[in-house]
Write a protein that holds these residues in place. Structure first.
Motif, PDB file in Angstrom:
ATOM      1  N   ILE A 109      -9.329 -10.332  10.301  1.00  0.00           N
ATOM      2  CA  ILE A 109      -9.955 -11.613  10.643  1.00  0.00           C
ATOM      3  C   ILE A 109     -10.467 -11.568  12.081  1.00  0.00           C
ATOM      4  O   ILE A 109     -11.586 -11.986  12.364  1.00  0.00           O
ATOM      5  CB  ILE A 109      -8.962 -12.783  10.451  1.00  0.00           C
ATOM      6  N   VAL A 110      -9.661 -11.026  12.968  1.00  0.00           N
ATOM      7  CA  VAL A 110     -10.065 -10.936  14.373  1.00  0.00           C
ATOM      8  C   VAL A 110     -11.244  -9.982  14.514  1.00  0.00           C
ATOM      9  O   VAL A 110     -12.228 -10.285  15.184  1.00  0.00           O
ATOM     10  CB  VAL A 110      -8.877 -10.497  15.263  1.00  0.00           C
ATOM     11  N   ARG A 111     -11.165  -8.846  13.856  1.00  0.00           N
ATOM     12  CA  ARG A 111     -12.259  -7.865  13.928  1.00  0.00           C
ATOM     13  C   ARG A 111     -13.576  -8.430  13.382  1.00  0.00           C
ATOM     14  O   ARG A 111     -14.646  -8.102  13.852  1.00  0.00           O
ATOM     15  CB  ARG A 111     -11.897  -6.594  13.164  1.00  0.00           C
ATOM     16  N   GLU A 112     -13.465  -9.281  12.388  1.00  0.00           N
ATOM     17  CA  GLU A 112     -14.645  -9.902  11.782  1.00  0.00           C
ATOM     18  C   GLU A 112     -15.448 -10.695  12.810  1.00  0.00           C
ATOM     19  O   GLU A 112     -16.663 -10.797  12.729  1.00  0.00           O
ATOM     20  CB  GLU A 112     -14.166 -10.821  10.655  1.00  0.00           C
ATOM     21  N   HIS A 113     -14.759 -11.257  13.789  1.00  0.00           N
ATOM     22  CA  HIS A 113     -15.404 -12.098  14.796  1.00  0.00           C
ATOM     23  C   HIS A 113     -15.771 -11.337  16.073  1.00  0.00           C
ATOM     24  O   HIS A 113     -16.375 -11.915  16.968  1.00  0.00           O
ATOM     25  CB  HIS A 113     -14.492 -13.271  15.156  1.00  0.00           C
ATOM     26  N   TRP A 114     -15.406 -10.088  16.168  1.00  0.00           N
ATOM     27  CA  TRP A 114     -15.650  -9.284  17.376  1.00  0.00           C
ATOM     28  C   TRP A 114     -17.037  -8.673  17.312  1.00  0.00           C
ATOM     29  O   TRP A 114     -17.402  -8.034  16.330  1.00  0.00           O
ATOM     30  CB  TRP A 114     -14.598  -8.184  17.478  1.00  0.00           C
ATOM     31  N   ASN A 115     -17.838  -8.869  18.364  1.00  0.00           N
ATOM     32  CA  ASN A 115     -19.144  -8.237  18.379  1.00  0.00           C
ATOM     33  C   ASN A 115     -19.328  -7.320  19.584  1.00  0.00           C
ATOM     34  O   ASN A 115     -20.444  -6.954  19.921  1.00  0.00           O
ATOM     35  CB  ASN A 115     -20.280  -9.281  18.292  1.00  0.00           C
ATOM     36  N   GLY A 116     -18.239  -6.943  20.224  1.00  0.00           N
ATOM     37  CA  GLY A 116     -18.299  -6.003  21.333  1.00  0.00           C
ATOM     38  C   GLY A 116     -18.648  -4.603  20.838  1.00  0.00           C
ATOM     39  O   GLY A 116     -18.527  -4.302  19.650  1.00  0.00           O
TER      40      GLY A 116
END
Length: 172
Positions: A130-137
């Protein structure tokens, strides 16, 4: 167990990057992201900040947007949303341990550290995907967290790191 070994046990495990899913920012987030990133890049260029510190400062927009998205995600629990909210508020608040108003973009280093400590705690409670889904770095999120945690004392000093932890986790 020494403090260093205890901190090592708290670091996330860095996994090899898998196929990245492109994340498209909503327009209002994109505008904020672009403005903040442009402001930081101008500060770095104008002040001649070394690459090592610049790389940490440039994490600020990515971490801010990630935390804001987690606050809006229905799959994220109330406690994790509250932690994300504290970190977002710290970014926005003009008064913090290293105020941007006094030191410019370098003042974002403590914001980045607080955001990463919040994410470490959030990752205990919610699924990493879920966290990775929102990461765009550009870098792997867990590698970013590890790098910031390991460098925090050198970047701002142990005293400020301890105050940041107390701010986030209400230790007295």
């Amino acid at each position: 167990m020494s403090e260093e070994n205890r901190n090592e046990n708290l670091l996330p495990v860095v996994r090899k990057p898998t196929e990245l899913v492109p994340v498209v920012l909503p327009e209002k987030h994109q505008r904020f992201y672009d403005k903040l990133r442009e402001k930081i890049e101008t500060f770095i260029r104008d002040k001649g900040i070394n690459d090592s510190v610049a790389n940490f400062i440039l994490l600020a927009p990515d971490l801010f947007v990630l935390l804001a998205r987690l606050m809006l995600d229905k799959r994220v629990g109330v406690q994790s949303k509250a932690l994300a909210g504290v970190a977002v508020a710290y970014f926005i608040t003009p008064i913090d341990f290293i105020p941007e108003a006094l030191v410019g973009g370098f003042g974002l280093v403590d914001d980045v550290i607080l955001a990463v400590y919040a994410l470490r705690k959030i990752l205990v409670d919610i699924d990493e995907s879920i966290v990775r889904e929102h990461w765009n770095g550009e870098e792997d999120l867990l590698a970013v967290i590890t790098k910031v945690v390991r460098s925090a004392d050198d970047l701002v000093g142990k005293k400020i790191v301890k105050k940041l932890e107390e701010t986030l986790f209400r230790k007295k």
